[in-house]
Design an enzyme around this catalytic site. Structure first.
Site, PDB file in Angstrom:
ATOM      1  N   ASP A  73       0.809  -1.226  -0.044  1.00 45.37           N
ATOM      2  CA  ASP A  73      -0.061   0.017  -0.010  1.00 45.37           C
ATOM      3  C   ASP A  73       0.932   1.233  -0.124  1.00 45.37           C
ATOM      4  O   ASP A  73       1.825   1.328   0.951  1.00 45.37           O
ATOM      5  CB  ASP A  73      -0.774  -0.094   1.180  1.00 45.37           C
ATOM      6  CG  ASP A  73      -1.722   1.228   1.115  1.00 45.37           C
ATOM      7  OD1 ASP A  73      -1.830   2.038   0.241  1.00 45.37           O
ATOM      8  OD2 ASP A  73      -2.759   1.248   2.254  1.00 45.37           O
ATOM      9  N   TYR A 163     -10.975  14.261  -4.368  1.00 42.86           N
ATOM     10  CA  TYR A 163     -10.325  13.537  -5.303  1.00 42.86           C
ATOM     11  C   TYR A 163      -9.743  14.644  -6.244  1.00 42.86           C
ATOM     12  O   TYR A 163      -8.474  14.589  -6.591  1.00 42.86           O
ATOM     13  CB  TYR A 163     -11.285  12.738  -6.054  1.00 42.86           C
ATOM     14  CG  TYR A 163     -10.551  12.058  -7.319  1.00 42.86           C
ATOM     15  CD1 TYR A 163      -9.829  10.950  -7.204  1.00 42.86           C
ATOM     16  CD2 TYR A 163     -10.836  12.600  -8.407  1.00 42.86           C
ATOM     17  CE1 TYR A 163      -9.194  10.190  -8.261  1.00 42.86           C
ATOM     18  CE2 TYR A 163     -10.319  11.831  -9.584  1.00 42.86           C
ATOM     19  CZ  TYR A 163      -9.360  10.737  -9.442  1.00 42.86           C
ATOM     20  OH  TYR A 163      -8.848  10.090 -10.556  1.00 42.86           O
ATOM     21  N   GLY A 164     -10.507  15.718  -6.641  1.00 46.09           N
ATOM     22  CA  GLY A 164      -9.898  16.692  -7.767  1.00 46.09           C
ATOM     23  C   GLY A 164      -8.863  17.370  -6.947  1.00 46.09           C
ATOM     24  O   GLY A 164      -7.802  17.790  -7.845  1.00 46.09           O
TER      25      GLY A 164
END
Length: 262
Positions: A73, A163-164
């Site tokens: 991860d 997210y953006g």
């Protein structure tokens, strides 16, 4: 106007120019990451395909001896060191890092879950930052970092503010790292896909019906009238990393079917 010296002329594409290079691709279990791992391996590179799920990674590597897999991860505290250590087992260096791993958890302001917001920031922004920080210690002149980003900063994206913001932030890192690393001969580029046929929305919890509805809506807003394919995006990732692209750095390459010009 005089012609540039031969050493500065654009070289013709060379078959096998990536042969033997050590390439890390995160988020390589599906979609764009899988396509990039395949294309790098087909060019002869030694690819470390990284992801959080072993099963999809094995599918990525199936039939391609040039792909090794690592379940890790990028957002974990020891993730970057674990990933780079695994890559170094091949040739003792890192030639190309593709920061592709990313997650989205759509929500509008007022409904953003703090834990999910932190998860997106850790995976999409901090993970690439600290992975690059470890990787560049083992990069030579000619090394390349490709950040896979998304939306331009000038347009809002309702329901996707976290997210953006991470993707715009990653483009800023591209610009900054390109300047910082240029004296070492290391290039940094963003490849910014538009709507692409990947399972990212399914991973975010959307039903197949919801994904199909969004696909139909997205297609109408794209000048080319369709979504992109992972292979189309991966082509730009691989070619941005080729030695023939040696004069390209600090750029954000928007591969979005014209979405960003609307």
């Amino acid at each position: 106007m005089t012609a540039p010296p031969a050493s500065r002329r654009a070289p013709a594409p060379r078959e096998g120019a990536l042969r033997g290079r050590t390439v890390i691709v995160t988020g390589a279990g599906t979609g764009i990451g899988r396509a990039a791992a395949h294309q790098f391996a087909d060019e002869g590179a030694d690819v470390l395909a990284v992801g959080r799920s072993e099963g999809p990674l094995k599918e990525t590597a199936d039939g391609r001896t040039g792909i090794r897999v690592l379940t890790a991860d990028v957002a974990a505290q020891d993730g970057p060191a674990t990933i780079v250590d695994a890559a170094l087992q091949s040739a003792g260096r890192v030639d190309v890092l593709v920061n592709n791993a990313g997650i989205t958890r759509p929500a509008k302001l007022g409904g953003i879950d703090p834990a999910l917001a932190r998860e997106q920031i850790a995976t999409n922004l901090l993970g690439p930052l600290f992975l690059a920080q470890v990787a560049v210690e083992h990069m030579r002149e000619g090394g390349v970092i490709v950040n896979v980003t998304s939306n331009p900063p000038q347009r809002g994206w309702p329901g996707n503010s976290v997210y953006g913001a991470t993707k715009v932030g990653l483009d800023f890192l591209t610009h900054t790292w390109a300047r910082e690393l240029a004296p070492s001969g290391i290039r940094v580029v963003s490849v910014a896909p538009g709507p692409t046929e990947t399972p990212v929305l399914l991973h975010a919890g959307y039903t197949p019906q919801q994904v199909e509805a969004r696909r139909s809506t997205s297609g109408k807003a794209i000048p080319l009238g369709r979504m992109g394919t992972p292979d189309e995006i991966a082509w730009w990732i691989v070619n941005a990393a080729r030695p023939e692209a040696a004069y390209l750095t600090g750029a954000v390459i928007r591969v979005d079917g014209g979405t960003s010009i609307c």
